[in-house]
Design a protein around this motif. Sequence first.
Motif, PDB file in Angstrom:
ATOM      1  N   LEU A 248       1.219   1.816  -3.678  1.00 20.80           N
ATOM      2  CA  LEU A 248       0.021   2.625  -3.907  1.00 20.80           C
ATOM      3  C   LEU A 248      -0.897   1.974  -4.942  1.00 20.80           C
ATOM      4  O   LEU A 248      -1.059   0.751  -4.937  1.00 20.80           O
ATOM      5  N   ILE A 249      -1.492   2.738  -5.797  1.00 23.70           N
ATOM      6  CA  ILE A 249      -2.522   2.224  -6.709  1.00 23.70           C
ATOM      7  C   ILE A 249      -1.983   1.099  -7.618  1.00 23.70           C
ATOM      8  O   ILE A 249      -2.731   0.215  -8.037  1.00 23.70           O
TER       9      ILE A 249
ATOM     10  N   ASP B 212      -3.314  10.360  -7.239  1.00 24.52           N
ATOM     11  CA  ASP B 212      -4.378   9.378  -7.434  1.00 24.52           C
ATOM     12  C   ASP B 212      -5.090   9.058  -6.117  1.00 24.52           C
ATOM     13  O   ASP B 212      -5.666   7.982  -5.955  1.00 24.52           O
TER      14      ASP B 212
ATOM     15  N   SER C  32      -8.519   7.697  -6.016  1.00 20.85           N
ATOM     16  CA  SER C  32      -8.734   6.284  -6.303  1.00 20.85           C
ATOM     17  C   SER C  32      -8.326   5.431  -5.101  1.00 20.85           C
ATOM     18  O   SER C  32      -9.093   4.594  -4.632  1.00 20.85           O
ATOM     19  N   LEU C  33      -7.126   5.634  -4.606  1.00 24.06           N
ATOM     20  CA  LEU C  33      -6.647   4.973  -3.386  1.00 24.06           C
ATOM     21  C   LEU C  33      -5.821   5.985  -2.605  1.00 24.06           C
ATOM     22  O   LEU C  33      -4.774   6.429  -3.081  1.00 24.06           O
ATOM     23  N   GLY C  34      -6.286   6.339  -1.424  1.00 25.39           N
ATOM     24  CA  GLY C  34      -5.569   7.301  -0.590  1.00 25.39           C
ATOM     25  C   GLY C  34      -4.216   6.770  -0.141  1.00 25.39           C
ATOM     26  O   GLY C  34      -3.950   5.568  -0.170  1.00 25.39           O
TER      27      GLY C  34
ATOM     28  N   TYR D  87     -11.673   4.361   1.318  1.00 23.33           N
ATOM     29  CA  TYR D  87     -10.278   4.183   0.878  1.00 23.33           C
ATOM     30  C   TYR D  87      -9.796   5.214  -0.125  1.00 23.33           C
ATOM     31  O   TYR D  87      -8.706   5.085  -0.650  1.00 23.33           O
TER      32      TYR D  87
ATOM     33  N   TRP E   6      -2.695  -2.886  -7.174  1.00 23.29           N
ATOM     34  CA  TRP E   6      -3.835  -3.686  -7.658  1.00 23.29           C
ATOM     35  C   TRP E   6      -3.358  -4.693  -8.690  1.00 23.29           C
ATOM     36  O   TRP E   6      -3.865  -5.812  -8.744  1.00 23.29           O
TER      37      TRP E   6
ATOM     38  N   TRP F 288       0.830  -1.217   0.000  1.00 16.77           N
ATOM     39  CA  TRP F 288       0.000   0.000   0.000  1.00 16.77           C
ATOM     40  C   TRP F 288       0.862   1.264   0.000  1.00 16.77           C
ATOM     41  O   TRP F 288       0.820   2.057  -0.940  1.00 16.77           O
TER      42      TRP F 288
END
Lengths: 417, 417
Positions: free
Chosen positions: A59-60, B32, B35-37, B220, A63, A55
């Motif tokens: 970060l993003i 971003d 989208s996801l902190g 989130y 996924w 995370w």
Amino acid sequence: MNLDDAKRLDAADPLRSLRELFALPEGITYLDGNSLGACPKATPERIQRAVTQEWAQGLIKSWNSAGWIDLPRRLGDRLAPWLGARPGEVLVADSTSINLYKVLHAALQLQQGQRRVIVSERSNFPTDNYIAQSVVRAHGGELVLAETPEDIPALLDERCAVLMLTHVNYRSGRMHDMGLLTRWAQQAGALAVWDLAHSAGIVPVDLLGCAADFAIGCGYKYLNGGPGAPAFVWMHPRHEGQVFQPLTGWLGHAHPFDFDSEYLPAPGIQQYQCGTPPVLAMTGLDTALDVYDAAQQRGGMRALRAKSLALTEAFIAGVDARVPGAEIHTPRDAAARGSQVSLSLPEGVDGYAVMQALIARGVIGDFRAGVPELLRFGFAPLYNSFADVVQGVDALADVVTSGAWNAPEFTSRAKVT
Amino acid sequence: MNLDDAKRLDAADPLRSLRELFALPEGITYLDGNSLGACPKATPERIQRAVTQEWAQGLIKSWNSAGWIDLPRRLGDRLAPWLGARPGEVLVADSTSINLYKVLHAALQLQQGQRRVIVSERSNFPTDNYIAQSVVRAHGGELVLAETPEDIPALLDERCAVLMLTHVNYRSGRMHDMGLLTRWAQQAGALAVWDLAHSAGIVPVDLLGCAADFAIGCGYKYLNGGPGAPAFVWMHPRHEGQVFQPLTGWLGHAHPFDFDSEYLPAPGIQQYQCGTPPVLAMTGLDTALDVYDAAQQRGGMRALRAKSLALTEAFIAGVDARVPGAEIHTPRDAAARGSQVSLSLPEGVDGYAVMQALIARGVIGDFRAGVPELLRFGFAPLYNSFADVVQGVDALADVVTSGAWNAPEFTSRAKVT
């Protein structure tokens, strides 16, 4: 069985090394894994990595790069062999209650309004019956509850759409014959929905062998996924493409990243995914399944079940011998027993206070109100030992026979659970 | 604005110290957070404690001793002031999609079958429209989608049961006037349901002031609860005792620990809880809300909103000046803008590849397929700086004008998101 006997059995236990994979508190005999499983030693570090690396650093991108998007299917694939299912048939998502809601709607929709009755047991875990009440209300049907397991067959009539049972009853620890009841239900034209909350990873389950229709279950009991870990859902592949489940979130769409405006269900079990998966909670369950990999190498379900039955049998024998007036409410017949022992105490002995006194001595089981009031002791062969059995029996016998439970610090009921 | 200008603005920013509360990767400009902190620095240790102390050591007792059982309400109370709600009105539970399902069913049930149409926008986030399709199907109704925001008022007719909108559109970043649209909907006899996924903690929201009916949102994104963090749900207190939501899990029961066989909904927002809360995921959101406490001491939502608008305005100005042919799809009118900037690039420039090239340079935004293809850049005033704006504009201008995006490692579309 005394402590020396127990230690001899523990020394001969092929699963004994698995206990070392758990972070159990010192001085505690934990007999409540049927409610909340213990924490694997690997879990803190693995979750830490998910937080600090996947995370915070990834970060993003995580996924994809950390495989977050695949977690619901990947964990389902890992669970599948423990359920008698094949990879691709199981999805890890949401809670047990929510997954039950999905499959009951799907099952009633398969019955096309010809049948609208769900049959279950009054003693089922309340959330199952509450969810079923809501689903039959939506379909203009009815929830019919058997008062005893023996009453079930007579309820499987031409109105019965679904037989919904928890495989192992949460109060009594009684285990249904999944194959037989599934066959009876299907012969009557109904579908069989099984709640495996107290079965997954602890008793043999053969969903495909039984040709069951749907199953759901919990990730935080015997599976040790952590408090509130995500649940799972399974559907027999013969229903693929035939069903609709109403929690039509974007990740159950056939092409979620096309951002279409019309919902098109994904094929198979993927349709049962709804929203974004809870990555950190999923990571806990993923780590817990590593312990199951280790168990697989030490005899798998056959060894787990053998040890589970030996533990519960020894506990029952100990209670019989040493706790006067205690009544065992769990089947003595091994074929009908899950992995817990439930007992009631004689009139005048406050079961709640007895459990508080046991906890104060480091023996943790749980107490369930109702008629009768029950003390439940769960046995998890991944980490419980025969020594745990002896310590549990010793403490229970002492607390009951000494009257030590009858003190204000134990009888006061300020706590929630 | 050049980097020196930006650094002057950052030095004068009353919120600048909050960036230090986040564990952002070195050398990355993260745009971003919509989208996801990002991950608060305190989160790893707090989750570690929940795993190693609360779960591994406290085991089942932590439902009481660590307050796990109260998390859904306690986190709801912490969120409430950021939503213009009062303590006791907000619950943290499940996912955004599932909470939307609950409130849409509740809203349609309030309309008692007199009205069965849900009005929304075609450009709404797909999961919202998918869930609405499922709910109207169950009620024999219809989902009617406005093609543009301007088309909405005409759809608020005598058939309209619910106006369901995402307050800030996920693609365009356009923000609706919640007060006005709620009033119009209610004047037409409809109920107003707001998705605050892109609003909570980032734009002023006044649910009670607007007298909205229901709201849901995500934990989130700007709230920084972690990947797949639980979502929230709010209901106006005037509906208390009037509604039924169909996900009738045991923890939404008025007396869950009585284990009654009949479902009796808890009063108020508690009815919206279904299954057992995901404790570790909840703990992530709990820790993230500590950052909001710190923001409250530095000017609260007024300061966050002022900085957010300054960041997006500066980014828009930079793109206008330096990225030839880029078209801004986010309102330039501050009152209609959330906290992101969406833009399209000229014909022949592959937006997907541009975003890949930006990511390779350490500038992370995201790409959304559709017509038009959009690049989205989110600005989180808790941790983004004016220097981030300049770095983002610099990288975008360079990638587009140099043609650096047009390389196989960027144009290949193997990735999922």
